[in-house]
Design an enzyme around this catalytic site. Structure first.
Site, PDB file in Angstrom:
ATOM      1  N   LYS A  80      48.830  52.746  47.936  1.00 52.12           N
ATOM      2  CA  LYS A  80      47.552  53.107  47.340  1.00 52.12           C
ATOM      3  C   LYS A  80      47.149  54.442  47.952  1.00 52.12           C
ATOM      4  O   LYS A  80      47.588  54.800  49.046  1.00 52.12           O
ATOM      5  CB  LYS A  80      46.501  52.047  47.684  1.00 52.12           C
ATOM      6  CG  LYS A  80      45.330  52.020  46.762  1.00 52.12           C
ATOM      7  CD  LYS A  80      45.535  51.050  45.611  1.00 52.12           C
ATOM      8  CE  LYS A  80      44.330  51.044  44.702  1.00 52.12           C
ATOM      9  NZ  LYS A  80      44.452  50.070  43.616  1.00 52.12           N
ATOM     10  N   GLY A 182      31.197  39.917  31.644  1.00 50.18           N
ATOM     11  CA  GLY A 182      31.699  41.276  31.428  1.00 50.18           C
ATOM     12  C   GLY A 182      32.486  41.360  30.143  1.00 50.18           C
ATOM     13  O   GLY A 182      33.540  40.734  30.010  1.00 50.18           O
ATOM     14  N   GLY A 184      33.781  44.175  28.677  1.00 54.35           N
ATOM     15  CA  GLY A 184      34.351  45.516  28.581  1.00 54.35           C
ATOM     16  C   GLY A 184      35.735  45.475  27.970  1.00 54.35           C
ATOM     17  O   GLY A 184      36.047  44.599  27.151  1.00 54.35           O
ATOM     18  N   HIS A 185      36.579  46.406  28.397  1.00 54.60           N
ATOM     19  CA  HIS A 185      37.914  46.513  27.809  1.00 54.60           C
ATOM     20  C   HIS A 185      38.697  45.208  27.923  1.00 54.60           C
ATOM     21  O   HIS A 185      39.328  44.764  26.973  1.00 54.60           O
ATOM     22  CB  HIS A 185      38.687  47.637  28.499  1.00 54.60           C
ATOM     23  CG  HIS A 185      38.154  48.989  28.182  1.00 54.60           C
ATOM     24  ND1 HIS A 185      37.240  49.633  28.973  1.00 54.60           N
ATOM     25  CD2 HIS A 185      38.393  49.817  27.148  1.00 54.60           C
ATOM     26  CE1 HIS A 185      36.936  50.799  28.436  1.00 54.60           C
ATOM     27  NE2 HIS A 185      37.616  50.935  27.322  1.00 54.60           N
ATOM     28  N   VAL A 186      38.664  44.592  29.101  1.00 58.28           N
ATOM     29  CA  VAL A 186      39.449  43.377  29.302  1.00 58.28           C
ATOM     30  C   VAL A 186      38.691  42.155  28.796  1.00 58.28           C
ATOM     31  O   VAL A 186      39.250  41.316  28.074  1.00 58.28           O
ATOM     32  CB  VAL A 186      39.809  43.187  30.796  1.00 58.28           C
ATOM     33  CG1 VAL A 186      40.622  41.910  30.967  1.00 58.28           C
ATOM     34  CG2 VAL A 186      40.596  44.377  31.322  1.00 58.28           C
TER      35      VAL A 186
HETATM   36  P1  NAI Z   1      35.037  47.901  31.796  1.00 57.75           P
HETATM   37  O1  NAI Z   1      34.255  48.888  32.579  1.00 57.75           O
HETATM   38  O2  NAI Z   1      35.579  48.262  30.466  1.00 57.75           O
HETATM   39  O3  NAI Z   1      34.148  46.580  31.569  1.00 57.75           O
HETATM   40  C1  NAI Z   1      33.293  46.030  32.508  1.00 57.75           C
HETATM   41  C2  NAI Z   1      32.150  45.374  31.735  1.00 57.75           C
HETATM   42  O4  NAI Z   1      31.360  44.613  32.658  1.00 57.75           O
HETATM   43  C3  NAI Z   1      31.209  46.376  31.057  1.00 57.75           C
HETATM   44  O5  NAI Z   1      31.009  45.996  29.714  1.00 57.75           O
HETATM   45  C4  NAI Z   1      29.924  46.272  31.898  1.00 57.75           C
HETATM   46  O6  NAI Z   1      28.760  46.522  31.136  1.00 57.75           O
HETATM   47  C5  NAI Z   1      29.986  44.838  32.352  1.00 57.75           C
HETATM   48  N1  NAI Z   1      29.208  44.527  33.550  1.00 57.75           N
HETATM   49  C6  NAI Z   1      29.015  45.292  34.654  1.00 57.75           C
HETATM   50  N2  NAI Z   1      28.241  44.647  35.538  1.00 57.75           N
HETATM   51  C7  NAI Z   1      27.947  43.447  34.991  1.00 57.75           C
HETATM   52  C8  NAI Z   1      27.196  42.324  35.421  1.00 57.75           C
HETATM   53  N3  NAI Z   1      26.564  42.306  36.587  1.00 57.75           N
HETATM   54  N4  NAI Z   1      27.102  41.260  34.598  1.00 57.75           N
HETATM   55  C9  NAI Z   1      27.711  41.248  33.404  1.00 57.75           C
HETATM   56  N5  NAI Z   1      28.443  42.288  32.940  1.00 57.75           N
HETATM   57  C10 NAI Z   1      28.557  43.367  33.724  1.00 57.75           C
HETATM   58  O7  NAI Z   1      36.188  47.386  32.792  1.00 57.75           O
HETATM   59  P2  NAI Z   1      37.551  46.649  32.404  1.00 57.75           P
HETATM   60  O8  NAI Z   1      38.631  47.626  32.252  1.00 57.75           O
HETATM   61  O9  NAI Z   1      37.284  45.660  31.326  1.00 57.75           O
HETATM   62  O10 NAI Z   1      37.849  45.854  33.777  1.00 57.75           O
HETATM   63  C11 NAI Z   1      37.119  44.704  34.123  1.00 57.75           C
HETATM   64  C12 NAI Z   1      37.553  44.253  35.514  1.00 57.75           C
HETATM   65  O11 NAI Z   1      38.946  43.953  35.522  1.00 57.75           O
HETATM   66  C13 NAI Z   1      37.328  45.296  36.613  1.00 57.75           C
HETATM   67  O12 NAI Z   1      36.972  44.622  37.803  1.00 57.75           O
HETATM   68  C14 NAI Z   1      38.708  45.929  36.760  1.00 57.75           C
HETATM   69  O13 NAI Z   1      38.897  46.456  38.060  1.00 57.75           O
HETATM   70  C15 NAI Z   1      39.602  44.729  36.529  1.00 57.75           C
HETATM   71  N6  NAI Z   1      40.953  45.083  36.074  1.00 57.75           N
HETATM   72  C16 NAI Z   1      41.135  45.776  34.919  1.00 57.75           C
HETATM   73  C17 NAI Z   1      42.408  46.103  34.490  1.00 57.75           C
HETATM   74  C18 NAI Z   1      42.618  46.804  33.182  1.00 57.75           C
HETATM   75  O14 NAI Z   1      43.737  46.812  32.687  1.00 57.75           O
HETATM   76  N7  NAI Z   1      41.587  47.397  32.581  1.00 57.75           N
HETATM   77  C19 NAI Z   1      43.605  45.748  35.279  1.00 57.75           C
HETATM   78  C20 NAI Z   1      43.308  44.951  36.458  1.00 57.75           C
HETATM   79  C21 NAI Z   1      42.022  44.667  36.831  1.00 57.75           C
END
Ligand code: NAI
Length: 353
Positions: A80, A182, A184-186
């Site tokens: 990292k 959450g 978001g993307h995932v």
């Molecule tokens: P993202 O930023 O697209 O989505 C996160 C979502 O969570 C957003 O819609 C945001 O508004 C919401 N959010 C933030 N704080 C919140 C709360 N207190 N209560 C409810 N919703 C809340 O991120 P993504 O890419 O979807 O990743 C989500 C998690 O998965 C992160 O922790 C990331 O590190 C982890 N992750 C993602 C990977 C990927 O391929 N994108 C791979 C491995 C881990």
């Protein structure tokens, strides 16, 4: 700054400080292990309070990558890097090129990728100085759908283990309720898969627009963001930020299984034990969310989406194996996961000797 006596130092192979006066680069690259292959891991940019905080983060995260890749069955070691700076203010193309030069000096022992505070565009700037960068524009693209698929597989395995259902086929999750934090993307992609498998959804996001979209698309029920962990459900899937499993949320958890995508879900390592004492089955986050790193493996020479997906599907068997082992041995799933990863690392070290 002492390294060898640092509490997060665990036989790291190499810890490199990279400085460049012209661009203001201050970075640390930590290679924990190359036993299984080059140390692949994200480059994080963060306004650390001081150098000590940056060192702590990079030592902890690099070791985590060794275990994550070993568990995922990848020919990657663990590494990292951290750039000390504010991503909103301090980013320049030259800074990332200078960082790329530092990566290049390691001759491929470390391969950088996107992480918190860095983007695909930043990776392209690094690429000017080194080829040891993954996740470039035009490569495998957004890993989120693959990550969501891996979480779905881990979640299905946990359901089979705990509830005796075969979660692998469609409809096997039918009738269950999953609380997703959450969207978001995932998280949104995970909802799509769960809905397709017949599960009911309770969802929360700090963005009400995301909740409205999930309600319209999947018939999901909305919950307040600060209470989603307590929603009555079969599974709670944290897909927002880290630290959601802590002293105040664990006593209120509304589900018997926790399995989600967020990194560092435990506020402290002891919280895994706290959940077990409450009878909650916790699937270690680095096991469930390995889809992103698996995706990187299939990026070269040309991204192979089908092979990536097939590999990610294996998260089902790995999860089941770890949960079964943990139950038989009377240990936490995280301990069983670490043991399996160490077995793979030791086998690789023996083969190389
Ligand atoms: P993202 O930023 O697209 O989505 C996160 C979502 O969570 C957003 O819609 C945001 O508004 C919401 N959010 C933030 N704080 C919140 C709360 N207190 N209560 C409810 N919703 C809340 O991120 P993504 O890419 O979807 O990743 C989500 C998690 O998965 C992160 O922790 C990331 O590190 C982890 N992750 C993602 C990977 C990927 O391929 N994108 C791979 C491995 C881990």
């Amino acid at each position: 700054m002492p390294v060898y006596t640092h509490p997060e130092f665990h036989d790291h192979e190499q810890v490199v400080h990279a400085f460049d006066a012209a661009t203001g680069l201050r970075a640390i690259i930590a290679i924990h292990s190359t036993a299984l292959g080059p140390a692949v891991g994200g480059c994080r940019m963060w306004p650390y309070a001081d150098d000590a905080a940056a060192l702590t983060d990079v030592l902890r995260l690099s070791r985590g990558m060794t275990y994550k890749s070993a568990l995922a069955g990848l020919p990657f070691g663990g590494g990292k890097s951290v750039i000390i700076g504010d991503p909103a203010r301090d980013k320049t193309p030259a800074l990332f090129a200078a960082f790329g030069a530092a990566v290049d000096r390691l001759g491929g022992r470390y391969v950088a990728a996107e992480d918190v505070g860095t983007s695909v565009e930043d990776m392209d700037h690094m690429r000017r100085a080194t080829r040891h960068v993954a996740g470039l524009a035009g490569g495998s693209g957004d890993p989120s759908p693959v990550t969501a698929y891996g979480v779905f597989m881990a979640l299905s395995a946990a359901v089979r283990h705990r509830l005796g259902r075969d979660g692998r086929g469609r409809d096997e999750l039918g009738g269950l309720t999953v609380a997703v934090q959450g969207l978001g993307h995932v998280g949104f992609e995970l909802c799509r898969l769960l809905h397709g498998a017949g599960a009911g959804l309770v969802v929360a996001d700090i963005d009400p627009g995301r909740v409205a979209e999930a309600a319209a698309t999947f018939g999901a029920e909305g919950a307040p963001p600060d209470r989603i962990h307590a929603a009555p459900a079969d599974v709670f899937a944290p897909c927002a930020l880290g630290g959601i499993l802590n002293d105040s949320t664990i006593p209120d958890l509304g589900a018997a299984i926790v399995c989600g995508a967020a990194n560092n879900q435990l506020a402290a390592p002891g919280h895994a034990g706290a959940m077990a004492r409450r009878g909650v089955l916790y699937v270690p986050d680095y096991l469930a969310n390995a889809g992103g790193i698996i995706n990187i493996h299939y990026e070269r020479p040309r991204y192979d989406a089908a092979a990536a997906r097939a590999h990610v599907a294996g998260i089902f068997d790995t999860t089941l194996q770890i949960l079964d082992r943990a139950q038989v041995a009377g240990i936490l799933p995280a301990a069983a996961a670490d043991t399996l990863a160490e077995e793979r690392l030791n086998a690789a070290s023996r083969a190389a000797a």
